[in-house]
Design an enzyme around this catalytic site. Structure first.
Site, mmCIF file in Angstrom:
data_model
loop_
_atom_site.group_PDB
_atom_site.id
_atom_site.type_symbol
_atom_site.label_atom_id
_atom_site.label_comp_id
_atom_site.label_asym_id
_atom_site.label_seq_id
_atom_site.Cartn_x
_atom_site.Cartn_y
_atom_site.Cartn_z
ATOM 1 N N GLY A 33 0.810 -1.202 0.000
ATOM 2 C CA GLY A 33 0.000 0.000 0.000
ATOM 3 C C GLY A 33 0.848 1.258 0.000
ATOM 4 O O GLY A 33 2.067 1.226 0.162
ATOM 5 N N THR A 35 1.132 3.873 2.088
ATOM 6 C CA THR A 35 1.852 4.298 3.291
ATOM 7 C C THR A 35 2.997 3.351 3.599
ATOM 8 O O THR A 35 4.100 3.785 3.959
ATOM 9 C CB THR A 35 0.890 4.390 4.487
ATOM 10 O OG1 THR A 35 -0.266 5.151 4.116
ATOM 11 C CG2 THR A 35 1.560 5.067 5.670
ATOM 12 N N GLY A 88 0.290 -1.091 6.303
ATOM 13 C CA GLY A 88 -0.761 -0.102 6.410
ATOM 14 C C GLY A 88 -2.084 -0.746 6.787
ATOM 15 O O GLY A 88 -2.163 -1.929 7.119
ATOM 16 N N ASP A 90 -6.651 -0.215 5.990
ATOM 17 C CA ASP A 90 -7.741 0.527 5.361
ATOM 18 C C ASP A 90 -8.581 1.242 6.414
ATOM 19 O O ASP A 90 -9.102 2.323 6.171
ATOM 20 C CB ASP A 90 -8.616 -0.416 4.541
ATOM 21 C CG ASP A 90 -7.818 -1.138 3.468
ATOM 22 O OD1 ASP A 90 -6.910 -0.513 2.897
ATOM 23 O OD2 ASP A 90 -8.088 -2.323 3.204
ATOM 24 N N LYS A 124 -8.037 -4.667 6.669
ATOM 25 C CA LYS A 124 -7.044 -4.601 5.606
ATOM 26 C C LYS A 124 -7.549 -5.380 4.398
ATOM 27 O O LYS A 124 -8.516 -6.118 4.488
ATOM 28 C CB LYS A 124 -5.699 -5.183 6.082
ATOM 29 C CG LYS A 124 -5.036 -4.339 7.159
ATOM 30 C CD LYS A 124 -3.756 -4.932 7.703
ATOM 31 C CE LYS A 124 -2.765 -5.330 6.633
ATOM 32 N NZ LYS A 124 -2.428 -4.213 5.729
ATOM 33 N N GLY A 126 -7.630 -3.799 1.045
ATOM 34 C CA GLY A 126 -8.023 -2.965 -0.085
ATOM 35 C C GLY A 126 -7.192 -3.247 -1.323
ATOM 36 O O GLY A 126 -7.668 -3.104 -2.447
ATOM 37 N N GLY A 127 -5.954 -3.680 -1.110
ATOM 38 C CA GLY A 127 -5.085 -4.038 -2.226
ATOM 39 C C GLY A 127 -5.094 -5.515 -2.547
ATOM 40 O O GLY A 127 -4.349 -5.963 -3.431
ATOM 41 N N GLU A 133 -0.352 -10.682 4.040
ATOM 42 C CA GLU A 133 -0.079 -9.683 5.067
ATOM 43 C C GLU A 133 -0.342 -10.248 6.463
ATOM 44 O O GLU A 133 0.449 -10.033 7.389
ATOM 45 C CB GLU A 133 -0.948 -8.448 4.828
ATOM 46 C CG GLU A 133 -0.535 -7.634 3.617
ATOM 47 C CD GLU A 133 -1.529 -6.539 3.287
ATOM 48 O OE1 GLU A 133 -1.113 -5.559 2.640
ATOM 49 O OE2 GLU A 133 -2.712 -6.664 3.645
#
Length: 253
Positions: A33, A35, A88, A90, A124, A126-127, A133
């Protein structure tokens, strides 16, 4: 379903501050992500300056960036453990308690007694990389989250990404509807058809509305046959670095 919002300055401040936790000789989980990318770039600069680290990327995206900035890479099965993971989120369930301090480590007895449901609850995915992760975050001795203020919410209410086996699309959708969720198969942006994860699976984005008890929903989703992993991260984060235009606030759990 990539996240938007937050200034680049805030993201950079959070990422670069978290990268300062990386120590010589460590194994570091490299999140995915915008960030987390600032953290990876800062670690790459430290490697250029002589820091000895190995990185474990959580996605094709983070792998490519790590290679670009010169971070030596490894894998979970090639190391004894992960010292630190940086990633990061979401959404971060924000608990405005005394442990939220301007870049300090201050904690209280109340902080120590906070449940996983009220502190360190994240969404988490979104990607689309939340399966890897979560694997890396769970393996790490410390997991720190990097975020800008737009990701902080009093209650998680974003759709929960659920990675599923392709053959289980229909049955998983039926089960999450029974739980009160509304599933949507995530479509690709630049090709016809659905998003396919790095693991070769599909993603359902499941809208539950405000989630009263993330700690109860998380194991319920995980137990559905055909679910590979979901985007609720409960009790995994040790700290969150919240970047602002002026600096960084650190929340410890």
């Amino acid at each position: 379903m990539k996240t938007e919002g937050g200034s680049e300055t805030a993201k950079r401040n959070a990422g670069e501050r978290a990268a300062e936790e990386v120590t010589d000789g460590s194994v570091v989980g490299l999140g995915t992500g915008s960030t987390a990318a600032y953290a990876i770039e800062a670690i790459g600069q430290a490697v250029h300056d002589g820091l000895d680290v190995q990185g474990i990327p959580t996605s094709f995206q983070s792998r490519q960036l790590a290679l670009e900035v010169g971070i030596p890479l490894t894998s979970l099965d090639a190391v004894d453990g992960v010292d630190l993971a940086i990633d990061g989120a979401d959404q971060v369930r924000d608990d405005p308690s005394p442990n939220a301090d301007a870049d300090s480590n201050a904690t209280t007895d109340a902080d120590a007694n906070a449940t996983a449901d009220t502190a360190s609850a994240l969404i988490k995915g979104g990607g689309g990389a939340h399966a890897r992760e979560k694997l890396v975050a769970a393996a790490a001795d410390r997991f720190v989250v990097v975020a800008d203020p737009s990701k902080l919410v009093p209650e998680l209410d974003r759709s929960v990404p659920v990675e599923i086996l392709p053959a289980a699309h229909t049955t998983v959708a039926e089960r999450v509807r029974e739980l009160g969720g509304e599933p949507t198969l995530r479509d690709a942006e630049h090709k016809d058809g659905p998003v396919v994860t790095d693991n070769g699976n599909l993603i359902l984005d499941v809208a539950f509305g405000p989630i009263d008890s993330p700690a109860e929903l998380a194991p319920t989703l995980a137990a559905i046959p055909g679910v590979v992993e979901h985007g609720l991260f409960i009790g995994l984060a040790d700290a969150t670095y919240v970047g602002t235009a002026d600096g960084v606030e650190k929340r410890t759990y």
